[in-house]
Design an enzyme around this catalytic site. Structure first.
Site, PDB file in Angstrom:
ATOM      1  N   CYS A 270       9.260  82.142   6.748  1.00 15.67           N
ATOM      2  CA  CYS A 270       9.220  83.494   6.156  1.00 15.67           C
ATOM      3  C   CYS A 270       9.592  84.457   7.271  1.00 15.67           C
ATOM      4  CB  CYS A 270       7.839  83.796   5.588  1.00 15.67           C
ATOM      5  SG  CYS A 270       7.250  82.569   4.384  1.00 15.67           S
ATOM      6  N   ALA A 271      10.847  84.464   7.649  1.00 14.41           N
ATOM      7  CA  ALA A 271      11.234  84.918   8.979  1.00 14.41           C
ATOM      8  C   ALA A 271      11.593  86.391   9.105  1.00 14.41           C
ATOM      9  CB  ALA A 271      12.411  84.079   9.467  1.00 14.41           C
ATOM     10  N   ALA A 272      12.051  87.039   8.039  1.00 14.22           N
ATOM     11  CA  ALA A 272      12.569  88.405   8.175  1.00 14.22           C
ATOM     12  C   ALA A 272      11.513  89.354   8.757  1.00 14.22           C
ATOM     13  CB  ALA A 272      13.031  88.919   6.808  1.00 14.22           C
ATOM     14  N   PRO A 273      11.923  90.255   9.648  1.00  9.47           N
ATOM     15  CA  PRO A 273      13.288  90.534  10.115  1.00  9.47           C
ATOM     16  C   PRO A 273      13.742  89.669  11.285  1.00  9.47           C
ATOM     17  CG  PRO A 273      11.808  92.154  11.029  1.00  9.47           C
ATOM     18  CD  PRO A 273      10.966  91.268  10.142  1.00  9.47           C
ATOM     19  N   GLY A 275      11.789  88.541  14.178  1.00  8.91           N
ATOM     20  CA  GLY A 275      11.180  88.672  15.502  1.00  8.91           C
ATOM     21  C   GLY A 275      10.607  87.377  16.045  1.00  8.91           C
ATOM     22  N   LYS A 276       9.900  86.633  15.200  1.00  8.86           N
ATOM     23  CA  LYS A 276       9.307  85.374  15.657  1.00  8.86           C
ATOM     24  C   LYS A 276      10.389  84.333  15.937  1.00  8.86           C
ATOM     25  CE  LYS A 276       4.979  86.089  13.118  1.00  8.86           C
ATOM     26  NZ  LYS A 276       5.435  87.359  12.470  1.00  8.86           N
ATOM     27  N   ASP A 294      14.528  83.185   4.755  1.00 13.18           N
ATOM     28  CA  ASP A 294      13.677  84.036   3.934  1.00 13.18           C
ATOM     29  C   ASP A 294      14.249  84.084   2.526  1.00 13.18           C
ATOM     30  OD1 ASP A 294      11.597  85.879   3.180  1.00 13.18           O
ATOM     31  OD2 ASP A 294      11.489  86.442   5.292  1.00 13.18           O
ATOM     32  N   ASP A 339       4.550  82.240   8.762  1.00 13.40           N
ATOM     33  CA  ASP A 339       3.918  83.557   8.702  1.00 13.40           C
ATOM     34  C   ASP A 339       4.013  84.018   7.248  1.00 13.40           C
ATOM     35  OD1 ASP A 339       2.700  85.861  10.033  1.00 13.40           O
ATOM     36  OD2 ASP A 339       4.555  86.906   9.523  1.00 13.40           O
ATOM     37  N   CYS A 392      -0.814  88.707   8.652  1.00 12.71           N
ATOM     38  CA  CYS A 392      -1.174  90.005   9.247  1.00 12.71           C
ATOM     39  C   CYS A 392      -2.289  90.636   8.428  1.00 12.71           C
ATOM     40  CB  CYS A 392       0.037  90.923   9.342  1.00 12.71           C
ATOM     41  SG  CYS A 392       0.825  91.303   7.760  1.00 12.71           S
TER      42      CYS A 392
END
Length: 461
Positions: A270-273, A275-276, A294, A339, A392
């Site tokens: 679930c990568a956007a945008p 950073g990870k 994503d 994430d 988060c």
């Protein structure tokens, strides 16, 4: 000559779009600032302060209004309610605005929006509040849930779950933490230039300061800095050349705790945008591969934009529903980053409208989606490989209960995180205890970062 605009009216229209149309505040505010890019720095600052502050303090503002108005806020016309909230916010929190200006401009705004018949009502309520501040008495701590809810403008539901989880003292610190100023946190990178040369992080920092950015070292991880910039950070040369990304300390810490090594195959579900994914790619120094996906084309485009700007070569980007399994990837990844979508309670300080939509039902619904994604995530990890699960949010339904579910249903073991965490965090007894079991809950107002949860697992077979 550019036509000037009434900033209070612009704030009112923004608040109505957020509350009446159900739109997310950060998207609406960003669109407005882009549309009115010619606003002066002073106008921009006033707009942000009034819009975000009125939204952030809604519960407390309504409490004050209901002390002075016979017509309670829930029965007011939406436009008048927002005008009054904005007026009270100026009276209570904006010392630079004279009380007379806060009252008179609110009255004028009611007339401009077609409510001339209610100008007297707006005038009377706001003048009464400005003249009799001694009548504003908040609930005592004999009812701690209601008291904290009103004082810190936090829904009683969230106050209750945090009191149950952490106790009244910590719950109050969390609520207070959301109202403190949020610094922009960046991760500074080595820049790989088009000619093949590198610009080190120290040179990036010098260039940022030369462009007027104010920097202060952030805790917990080596490349994190708090940054203040007079303008849009994305317009800085260092950003455009890939010298830094906006990324909270908590997110950086979680990825570093995954233990990614050169040559690894990493999936970011679930990568956007992005950073990870970009941090994972940087940790491998151009080796290995990060497959970053994503749900939508737009989210994949956001990742691609960051990859191109940062000139990262060891990443692949795809549009992929993380809740749908990809059979060809079973047991292939050294590290999977999951994430997952969540309630977002940890970032209420940046997105205050989140708190007004909080509910147990939404948490349960999200936890079900999270488990679909996590089941796929486990299937992609090779035996001996690592799953890093993160959110988060600050909600046991989505965090600790999912950890328990994973351990009970899959061949996983929690990985001791204590060797990967800085001493500053391990000084917290709760962090020290849970990190040995493989997970950490970071809390606003307690830790110097967003509210964030992450757990590390090793696949045993």
């Amino acid at each position: 000559m550019t036509e000037r605009i009434n900033i209070r009216e612009l704030a009112l229209e923004t608040l109505l779009a957020i509350r009446e149309e159900g739109r997310q505040s950060h998207f609406v505010i960003r669109e407005v600032l882009e549309r009115y890019g010619w606003l002066t720095d002073q106008e921009r600052a006033f707009y942000l302060r009034l819009t975000e502050g009125t939204l952030e303090y809604q519960i407390r503002l309504d409490y004050i209004l209901n002390l002075f108005s016979r017509t309670k806020t829930e029965r007011m016309k939406p436009v008048i309610r927002e005008i009054l909230r904005m007026g009270v916010y100026q009276l209570q929190f904006m010392d630079s605005v004279p009380d007379s200006a806060a009252v008179n401009e609110s009255v004028r705004l009611a007339g401009r929006k077609g409510f001339s018949g209610l100008k007297g009502f707006v005038n009377g309520v706001l003048r009464n509040i400005s003249r009799h501040p001694e009548k504003i008495v908040y609930p005592s701590m004999e009812d701690p849930v209601r008291s904290l809810s009103i004082r810190y403008s936090m829904p009683e539901y969230l106050v209750s779950i945090w009191m149950d989880a952490f106790g009244a003292e910590t719950a109050e610190k969390i609520c207070r933490g959301f109202l403190e100023q949020n610094e922009v946190t960046i991760r500074v990178r080595n820049v790989r230039k088009e000619d093949g040369s590198e610009e080190g992080t120290e040179e990036v920092l010098r260039n940022l300061e030369a462009e007027g950015a104010q920097l202060m070292k952030a805790p917990y991880v080596p490349d994190a800095w708090y940054m203040r910039s007079a303008g849009n950070p994305a317009e800085l040369t260092a950003f455009q050349e890939g010298g830094f990304l906006m990324q909270d300390v908590s997110s950086q810490l979680a990825v570093r705790c995954a233990g990614i090594r050169p040559g690894d195959l990493v999936f970011d579900l679930c990568a956007a945008p992005g950073g990870k994914s970009l941090l994972a790619a940087d940790l491998m120094a151009g080796t290995g591969k990060v497959i970053s996906g994503d749900l939508t084309d737009r989210k994949a485009e956001l990742i691609q934009e960051n990859v191109e700007r940062c000139r990262v070569k060891n990443m692949e980007i795809e549009v992929q529903d993380a809740s749908a399994a990809v059979p060809g990837r079973f047991e292939t990844a050294d590290v999977v980053l999951a994430d997952v979508p969540c309630s977002g309670y940890g970032v209420i300080g940046k997105k205050p409208d989140i708190k007004y939509n909080a509910s147990r039902e939404k948490e349960i619904e999200l936890a079900a989606l999270q488990r679909k994604i996590l089941e796929n995530a486990v299937s992609y990890v090779r035996p001996g490989g690592i799953l890093l699960f993160s959110t988060c949010t600050v909600a046991k339904t989505e965090n600790e209960e999912n950890v328990k579910w994973l351990l009970e249903n899959f061949p996983l073991e929690g990985v001791d995180l204590s060797d990967s965490l800085p001493e500053e965090l391990l000084a917290d007894e709760r962090v020290r205890e849970t990190s040995k079991r493989g997970f950490v809950q970071l809390l606003p107002g307690i830790h110097h970062c967003d509210g964030f949860f992450f757990a590390k697992f090793r696949k045993t077979v």
